[in-house]
Design an enzyme around this catalytic site. Structure first.
Site, PDB file in Angstrom:
ATOM      1  CG  PHE A 124      -1.957   1.070   1.166  1.00 52.03           C
ATOM      2  CD1 PHE A 124      -3.083   0.922   0.368  1.00 52.03           C
ATOM      3  CD2 PHE A 124      -1.814   2.244   1.880  1.00 52.03           C
ATOM      4  CE1 PHE A 124      -4.035   1.925   0.279  1.00 52.03           C
ATOM      5  CE2 PHE A 124      -2.766   3.252   1.799  1.00 52.03           C
ATOM      6  CZ  PHE A 124      -3.888   3.093   0.997  1.00 52.03           C
ATOM      7  CG  ASP A 195      -0.685  -2.133   6.730  1.00 51.43           C
ATOM      8  OD1 ASP A 195      -1.774  -2.383   7.277  1.00 51.43           O
ATOM      9  OD2 ASP A 195      -0.487  -1.118   6.027  1.00 51.43           O
ATOM     10  CE1 TYR A 220      -9.680   2.972   6.526  1.00 54.15           C
ATOM     11  CE2 TYR A 220      -8.809   4.269   8.345  1.00 54.15           C
ATOM     12  CZ  TYR A 220      -8.663   3.719   7.093  1.00 54.15           C
ATOM     13  OH  TYR A 220      -7.491   3.905   6.412  1.00 54.15           O
ATOM     14  CE  LYS A 221      -8.101  -0.350   5.102  1.00 56.50           C
ATOM     15  NZ  LYS A 221      -8.628   0.210   3.859  1.00 56.50           N
ATOM     16  NE  ARG A 369     -10.433  -2.239  -3.076  1.00 62.24           N
ATOM     17  CZ  ARG A 369      -9.921  -1.693  -1.983  1.00 62.24           C
ATOM     18  NH1 ARG A 369      -8.798  -2.163  -1.462  1.00 62.24           N
ATOM     19  NH2 ARG A 369     -10.513  -0.685  -1.378  1.00 62.24           N
TER      20      ARG A 369
HETATM   21  C1  LIG Z   1      -2.872  -1.636   3.687  1.00 63.11           C
HETATM   22  C2  LIG Z   1      -3.212  -0.255   4.119  1.00 63.11           C
HETATM   23  N1  LIG Z   1      -2.374   0.395   4.931  1.00 63.11           N
HETATM   24  C3  LIG Z   1      -2.638   1.657   5.351  1.00 63.11           C
HETATM   25  C4  LIG Z   1      -3.775   2.316   4.928  1.00 63.11           C
HETATM   26  C5  LIG Z   1      -3.992   3.764   5.302  1.00 63.11           C
HETATM   27  O1  LIG Z   1      -4.273   3.940   6.609  1.00 63.11           O
HETATM   28  P1  LIG Z   1      -4.588   5.386   7.232  1.00 63.11           P
HETATM   29  O2  LIG Z   1      -5.376   6.144   6.231  1.00 63.11           O
HETATM   30  O3  LIG Z   1      -5.368   5.049   8.471  1.00 63.11           O
HETATM   31  O4  LIG Z   1      -3.311   6.019   7.563  1.00 63.11           O
HETATM   32  C6  LIG Z   1      -4.685   1.655   4.110  1.00 63.11           C
HETATM   33  C7  LIG Z   1      -5.919   2.336   3.678  1.00 63.11           C
HETATM   34  O5  LIG Z   1      -6.716   1.864   2.945  1.00 63.11           O
HETATM   35  C8  LIG Z   1      -4.387   0.345   3.680  1.00 63.11           C
HETATM   36  O6  LIG Z   1      -5.204  -0.305   2.846  1.00 63.11           O
END
Ligand SMILES: Cc1ncc(COP(=O)(O)O)c(C=O)c1O
Length: 410
Positions: A124, A195, A220-221, A369
């Site tokens: 990501f 992560d 939030y997921k 997705r």
């Molecule tokens: C794998 C992954 N890491 C980090 C994040 C971003 O996290 P944040 O916006 O809470 O910093 C996301 C957001 O979708 C994600 O999918």
């Protein structure tokens, strides 16, 4: 199989009663809980109580009376049960991006002679950006070594300080073998950061079993904590005291209310708290996490795989020759809780699906997705979503002009 077969699966689904604990709009098949989880029915009431009674009536006394100060650790201890760690190893704070910066900085400091962060280009972006930003701040020649997934183990040499990976890939839903890769990192003398944005709350995670050093993830997921919910951070107990995050703040101090002029880190995971916790957001997150604690995570995983397996099979059978290519592993052991297909006109196709009430999302360049949150998605939703996808493709309704304009959030 027919639609009735999917209805029959819902009748024997041990997790079926959980759906009623969410407020889901009528006429919508919500397949985007991997991006923003649905609203637990109990959350609005909880927030009203926190706002009107705790904040409105009890005002500042609530920090003690209603345990506000302990919320980051209390909710962290609950999340610990979902990710296979002990209560004192997880805390809730800030965003995943910021927590990543904290743990990466702490890990690099623990490997002073090494300058390489190993990751994959498919990770990501925020994870890669945090590494880039930290490397530029440190000015010690740290580099990011990006390789493809099957070359990760070879990329771990004696210059590697950290292996930084997302457990379940956000685009494809492909899942890494956390234990094997952590083991490879340790064998090379590196530390492993995971992560868990697309894993926590979607399946049982065993950080302890994998001997992971650090982990981070979103609220939030699959944890259903609400838009922009605070994130969590895990640091293995064996590193407490030596893995110090560099955002020194008063609430990560050993004795915040001594108001000392110099920093003395709190002994345990509380050092990863920086400043005042966002109480309203934490209260909402706790409602989402509490729902997950009511279910058996093995059942959750079994249902998740049944849903994704059925969706792949139905779409491939019913949409054959209509331009879709599966981007998610067929092997269920290598799959998270989402299914992605590539399509040349993926963005327009997803907009047409959303207009028909099937809400997924699009990730550039060409992936549609579909996230299957096993807490509230029914088997029959899988049937209906596949059927609507077929109709949208066969009729070509995605070609309509209103589906072509890209919005800021895809
Ligand atoms: C794998 C992954 N890491 C980090 C994040 C971003 O996290 P944040 O916006 O809470 O910093 C996301 C957001 O979708 C994600 O999918």
């Amino acid at each position: 199989m027919q639609r009735e077969d999917f209805e029959a699966l819902d009748r024997i689904d041990p997790l079926a009663p959980m759906r009623a604990k969410f407020l889901l709009p009528a006429g919508v098949i919500y397949l985007d809980g991997n991006s923003l989880g649905a609203l637990p029915r109990s959350t609005p009431g909880r927030l009203s109580r926190v706002i009107e009674q705790e904040w409105g009536e009890d005002l500042i006394g609530s920090w003690n009376r209603h345990g506000w100060m302990d919320m980051p650790q209390r909710i962290g201890a609950k999340i610990a049960r979902l990710i296979g760690t002990d209560a004192g190893e997880v805390v809730v704070a800030e965003s995943t991006s910021i927590n990543l910066f904290k743990v990466l900085a702490a890990a690099l400091k623990m490997r002073p002679g090494r300058r390489v962060i190993v990751s994959e280009a498919e990770n990501f972006p925020t994870d890669l950006y945090a590494a880039e930003g930290l490397a530029s701040l440190l000015e010690q020649g740290h580099t990011l070594r990006l390789v493809v997934a099957n070359e990760l183990a070879q990329a771990l040499d004696d210059a590697a300080a950290v292996l930084l990976l997302t457990h379940v890939n956000f685009r494809t839903g492909s899942m890494h073998d956390m234990a094997a890769l952590t083991n490879a990192a340790h064998a090379a003398g590196a530390l492993a950061i995971w992560d868990l944005a697309h894993s926590a709350g979607a399946m049982p995670v065993d950080l302890e079993g994998a001997r992971a050093d650090f982990a981070i993830g979103c609220g939030y997921k699959y944890l259903n904590g609400g838009p922009g919910a605070p994130a969590f951070v895990y640091v293995a107990a064996r590193h407490h005291g030596q893995a110090l995050q560099p955002l020194y703040g008063w609430l990560g101090h050993a004795a915040p209310f001594d108001f000392a002029a110099s920093y003395r880190p709190a002994a345990g995971i509380r050092q990863y708290v920086v400043g005042s916790p966002p109480i309203l957001a934490l209260a909402a997150l706790e409602e989402g996490v509490d729902l997950l604690l009511q279910v058996d995570l093995t059942q959750l995983r079994a249902k998740s795989l049944a849903l994704t397996e059925a969706f792949i099979a139905l779409v491939e059978a019913r949409c054959a020759g209509l331009g879709l290519a599966l981007a998610t592993p067929r092997d269920s052991a290598r799959r998270g809780s989402q299914v992605s297909f590539a399509h040349e006109h993926g963005y327009a196709l997803m907009q047409a699906l959303i207009a028909r009430g099937v809400v997924g999302d699009f990730r550039a360049p060409d992936l549609i997705r579909f996230g299957f949150t096993p807490l509230y998605i029914r088997h029959v939703d899988v049937w209906d979503a596949a059927e609507i996808l077929r109709e949208v493709l066969v009729t070509g309704e995605w070609r309509r002009p209103e589906f072509q304009n890209r919005a800021a959030v895809t």
